[in-house]
Design a protein around this motif. Sequence first.
Motif, PDB file in Angstrom:
ATOM      1  N   VAL A 180       0.844  -1.195   0.000  1.00 51.34           N
ATOM      2  CA  VAL A 180       0.000   0.000   0.000  1.00 51.34           C
ATOM      3  C   VAL A 180       0.880   1.247   0.000  1.00 51.34           C
ATOM      4  CG1 VAL A 180      -1.781   1.288   1.220  1.00 51.34           C
ATOM      5  CG2 VAL A 180      -1.833  -1.224   1.207  1.00 51.34           C
ATOM      6  N   LEU A 181       0.726   2.070  -1.023  1.00 51.41           N
ATOM      7  CA  LEU A 181       1.440   3.338  -1.115  1.00 51.41           C
ATOM      8  C   LEU A 181       0.514   4.458  -0.657  1.00 51.41           C
ATOM      9  CD1 LEU A 181       3.116   2.730  -4.594  1.00 51.41           C
ATOM     10  CD2 LEU A 181       4.076   2.292  -2.331  1.00 51.41           C
ATOM     11  N   HIS A 182       1.052   5.450   0.024  1.00 56.21           N
ATOM     12  CA  HIS A 182       0.198   6.434   0.696  1.00 56.21           C
ATOM     13  C   HIS A 182      -0.301   7.541  -0.219  1.00 56.21           C
ATOM     14  CE1 HIS A 182       4.230   8.309   1.031  1.00 56.21           C
ATOM     15  NE2 HIS A 182       3.565   9.442   0.970  1.00 56.21           N
ATOM     16  N   GLN A 183       0.193   7.592  -1.464  1.00 53.17           N
ATOM     17  CA  GLN A 183      -0.344   8.541  -2.435  1.00 53.17           C
ATOM     18  C   GLN A 183      -0.149   7.981  -3.831  1.00 53.17           C
ATOM     19  OE1 GLN A 183       2.806  11.643  -1.426  1.00 53.17           O
ATOM     20  NE2 GLN A 183       2.657  12.003  -3.633  1.00 53.17           N
ATOM     21  N   ASN A 184      -0.798   8.624  -4.823  1.00 50.19           N
ATOM     22  CA  ASN A 184      -0.661   8.177  -6.202  1.00 50.19           C
ATOM     23  C   ASN A 184       0.664   8.699  -6.750  1.00 50.19           C
ATOM     24  OD1 ASN A 184      -0.886   7.357  -8.844  1.00 50.19           O
ATOM     25  ND2 ASN A 184      -2.502   8.809  -9.382  1.00 50.19           N
ATOM     26  N   PHE A 185       1.664   7.828  -6.803  1.00 50.56           N
ATOM     27  CA  PHE A 185       2.992   8.209  -7.254  1.00 50.56           C
ATOM     28  C   PHE A 185       3.154   8.114  -8.762  1.00 50.56           C
ATOM     29  CE2 PHE A 185       4.266   6.837  -2.836  1.00 50.56           C
ATOM     30  CZ  PHE A 185       4.675   8.097  -2.414  1.00 50.56           C
ATOM     31  N   GLY A 186       2.104   7.716  -9.468  1.00 53.49           N
ATOM     32  CA  GLY A 186       2.250   7.487 -10.894  1.00 53.49           C
ATOM     33  C   GLY A 186       2.943   6.162 -11.169  1.00 53.49           C
ATOM     34  N   PHE A 187       3.193   5.896 -12.436  1.00 56.25           N
ATOM     35  CA  PHE A 187       3.792   4.620 -12.836  1.00 56.25           C
ATOM     36  C   PHE A 187       5.244   4.537 -12.377  1.00 56.25           C
ATOM     37  CE2 PHE A 187       5.858   1.593 -15.608  1.00 56.25           C
ATOM     38  CZ  PHE A 187       4.904   0.617 -15.867  1.00 56.25           C
ATOM     39  N   ALA A 188       6.028   5.578 -12.627  1.00 59.17           N
ATOM     40  CA  ALA A 188       7.470   5.517 -12.396  1.00 59.17           C
ATOM     41  C   ALA A 188       7.810   5.394 -10.913  1.00 59.17           C
ATOM     42  CB  ALA A 188       8.144   6.744 -13.004  1.00 59.17           C
ATOM     43  N   ARG A 189       7.431   6.376 -10.123  1.00 56.95           N
ATOM     44  CA  ARG A 189       7.760   6.307  -8.706  1.00 56.95           C
ATOM     45  C   ARG A 189       6.940   5.226  -8.008  1.00 56.95           C
ATOM     46  NH1 ARG A 189       7.488  11.003  -3.969  1.00 56.95           N
ATOM     47  NH2 ARG A 189       8.303   9.631  -2.324  1.00 56.95           N
ATOM     48  N   GLY A 190       5.738   4.980  -8.493  1.00 59.12           N
ATOM     49  CA  GLY A 190       4.915   3.933  -7.899  1.00 59.12           C
ATOM     50  C   GLY A 190       5.620   2.596  -7.907  1.00 59.12           C
ATOM     51  N   TYR A 191       6.158   2.219  -9.086  1.00 60.38           N
ATOM     52  CA  TYR A 191       6.907   0.968  -9.154  1.00 60.38           C
ATOM     53  C   TYR A 191       8.201   1.041  -8.349  1.00 60.38           C
ATOM     54  CZ  TYR A 191       4.370  -2.231 -12.198  1.00 60.38           C
ATOM     55  OH  TYR A 191       3.458  -3.133 -12.692  1.00 60.38           O
ATOM     56  N   ASN A 192       8.907   2.170  -8.425  1.00 59.31           N
ATOM     57  CA  ASN A 192      10.154   2.287  -7.657  1.00 59.31           C
ATOM     58  C   ASN A 192       9.917   2.057  -6.170  1.00 59.31           C
ATOM     59  OD1 ASN A 192      11.530   2.854  -9.987  1.00 59.31           O
ATOM     60  ND2 ASN A 192      11.970   4.978  -9.501  1.00 59.31           N
ATOM     61  N   GLU A 193       8.872   2.692  -5.637  1.00 62.92           N
ATOM     62  CA  GLU A 193       8.573   2.561  -4.209  1.00 62.92           C
ATOM     63  C   GLU A 193       8.144   1.133  -3.872  1.00 62.92           C
ATOM     64  OE1 GLU A 193       8.927   4.725  -1.726  1.00 62.92           O
ATOM     65  OE2 GLU A 193       9.706   6.302  -3.028  1.00 62.92           O
ATOM     66  N   ALA A 194       7.298   0.566  -4.718  1.00 58.57           N
ATOM     67  CA  ALA A 194       6.789  -0.784  -4.441  1.00 58.57           C
ATOM     68  C   ALA A 194       7.904  -1.824  -4.484  1.00 58.57           C
ATOM     69  CB  ALA A 194       5.694  -1.139  -5.437  1.00 58.57           C
ATOM     70  N   LEU A 195       8.785  -1.716  -5.468  1.00 54.37           N
ATOM     71  CA  LEU A 195       9.802  -2.747  -5.659  1.00 54.37           C
ATOM     72  C   LEU A 195      10.902  -2.689  -4.603  1.00 54.37           C
ATOM     73  CD1 LEU A 195      10.046  -2.763  -9.560  1.00 54.37           C
ATOM     74  CD2 LEU A 195       8.802  -4.336  -8.069  1.00 54.37           C
ATOM     75  N   LYS A 196      10.975  -1.596  -3.855  1.00 53.68           N
ATOM     76  CA  LYS A 196      11.879  -1.565  -2.701  1.00 53.68           C
ATOM     77  C   LYS A 196      11.455  -2.591  -1.648  1.00 53.68           C
ATOM     78  CE  LYS A 196      12.933   3.393  -3.130  1.00 53.68           C
ATOM     79  NZ  LYS A 196      12.705   4.728  -2.519  1.00 53.68           N
ATOM     80  N   ARG A 197      10.186  -2.976  -1.674  1.00 58.39           N
ATOM     81  CA  ARG A 197       9.629  -3.879  -0.669  1.00 58.39           C
ATOM     82  C   ARG A 197       9.449  -5.303  -1.196  1.00 58.39           C
ATOM     83  NH1 ARG A 197       4.694   0.000   1.516  1.00 58.39           N
ATOM     84  NH2 ARG A 197       5.677   2.010   0.977  1.00 58.39           N
ATOM     85  N   VAL A 198       9.934  -5.563  -2.393  1.00 55.31           N
ATOM     86  CA  VAL A 198       9.737  -6.870  -3.023  1.00 55.31           C
ATOM     87  C   VAL A 198      11.094  -7.510  -3.284  1.00 55.31           C
ATOM     88  CG1 VAL A 198       8.814  -8.096  -5.029  1.00 55.31           C
ATOM     89  CG2 VAL A 198       7.590  -6.111  -4.095  1.00 55.31           C
ATOM     90  N   GLU A 199      11.219  -8.797  -2.956  1.00 60.42           N
ATOM     91  CA  GLU A 199      12.450  -9.528  -3.218  1.00 60.42           C
ATOM     92  C   GLU A 199      12.173 -10.693  -4.159  1.00 60.42           C
ATOM     93  OE1 GLU A 199      15.466  -8.677  -2.424  1.00 60.42           O
ATOM     94  OE2 GLU A 199      14.769  -6.911  -1.318  1.00 60.42           O
ATOM     95  N   ALA A 200      12.934 -10.749  -5.245  1.00 63.55           N
ATOM     96  CA  ALA A 200      12.849 -11.848  -6.207  1.00 63.55           C
ATOM     97  C   ALA A 200      14.018 -11.706  -7.168  1.00 63.55           C
ATOM     98  CB  ALA A 200      11.521 -11.814  -6.963  1.00 63.55           C
TER      99      ALA A 200
END
Length: 344
Positions: A63-83
């Motif tokens: 869950v992201l706390h604001q609409n970061f758009g595609f670019a920052r949205g993925y950047n922020e999300a993928l900081k929390r994903v490991e694969a």
Amino acid sequence: MVYSPSVAIVILNWNGKHHLEQFLPSVLSTNYGNYKVVVADNASTDGSVDFVRSNFPKVEVVVLHQNFGFARGYNEALKRVEADYFMLLNSDVEITPGWLQPMVELLESNDRNAACQPKILAYKNKRLFEYAGAAGGWLDAYGYPFARGRIFDVCEEDHGQYDTTQQVFWASGAALLIRSNVFRQLNGFDEYFFAHQEEIDLCWRLQLSGFKLFCCPQSIVYHVGGGTLPRGNSKKTFLNFRNNQIMLAKNLPWPEKWWKIPFRMALDQVSALKGLLSGDGGYFIAIIKAHLAFCRWCIFHKRTKRTYPLAPIKSLHGICQGIIIWEHFVKKKTRFSEIINVDN
């Protein structure tokens, strides 16, 4: 036991509950031995998060706390994903059986193979290539993007004419498989872009860093397309024209940059004037605003230090040396194979 690299299928969502309801079950049916599905939510207000948690408990939710758009949205999300690999997938994509394995095998075959996309067909007419990527993205020498199977707004029928695995200039962000370590090495997407052409910029930086990108047509997906900003939307026009100029300024070497950017701006102005004369004042204004925003970026935006040398655009894969607008609008060519030898 055969080793399968781990893949995180990450779907960035913004008020797309209806798409998640329709397409998430197909994603969860993926036939691959080592994957997980993550929905990264860009502060939706349509109940998407509760819907996923209630109906798909195996899906991880970021869950992201604001609409970061595609670019920052993925950047922020993928900081929390490991694969080992990130599979960036639009919420409006229907997958097909066995879609993931061929792409993983392609990237695993060489350490320099960093990213690829499947063949992307239109969900509403499965005989046609889809606008956002088709069978792999190309660029002309002046920064205009097109694809195998799609020239501007003209999408070809798929007759297997682009069914060879080929290196391309860019892979579509609608369905992009990328090595996680390479994504992080290059600091992901340029967040200034917000949305549109950020994947082309990333792919350009990948090539400059010595990596290869592919379309893997043995994998097929169907994309609805349009997203939250359909073609013809003034904001989408603004972002596309602004981001394209920024991309050229970032990645072209100076011997090309100093004249190609003004030339492109002149061509953009011709397009804007044509829109105005045809009654599309919103299109005209969006391009003017995009150029002003690009000028502000040139003056005020702080540059990040590059870890790779720039190179002439003609030295990269997936480049058309001519001007695609001339080939399409003047010479009336509508198929990729009329402009580029299909064996390339």
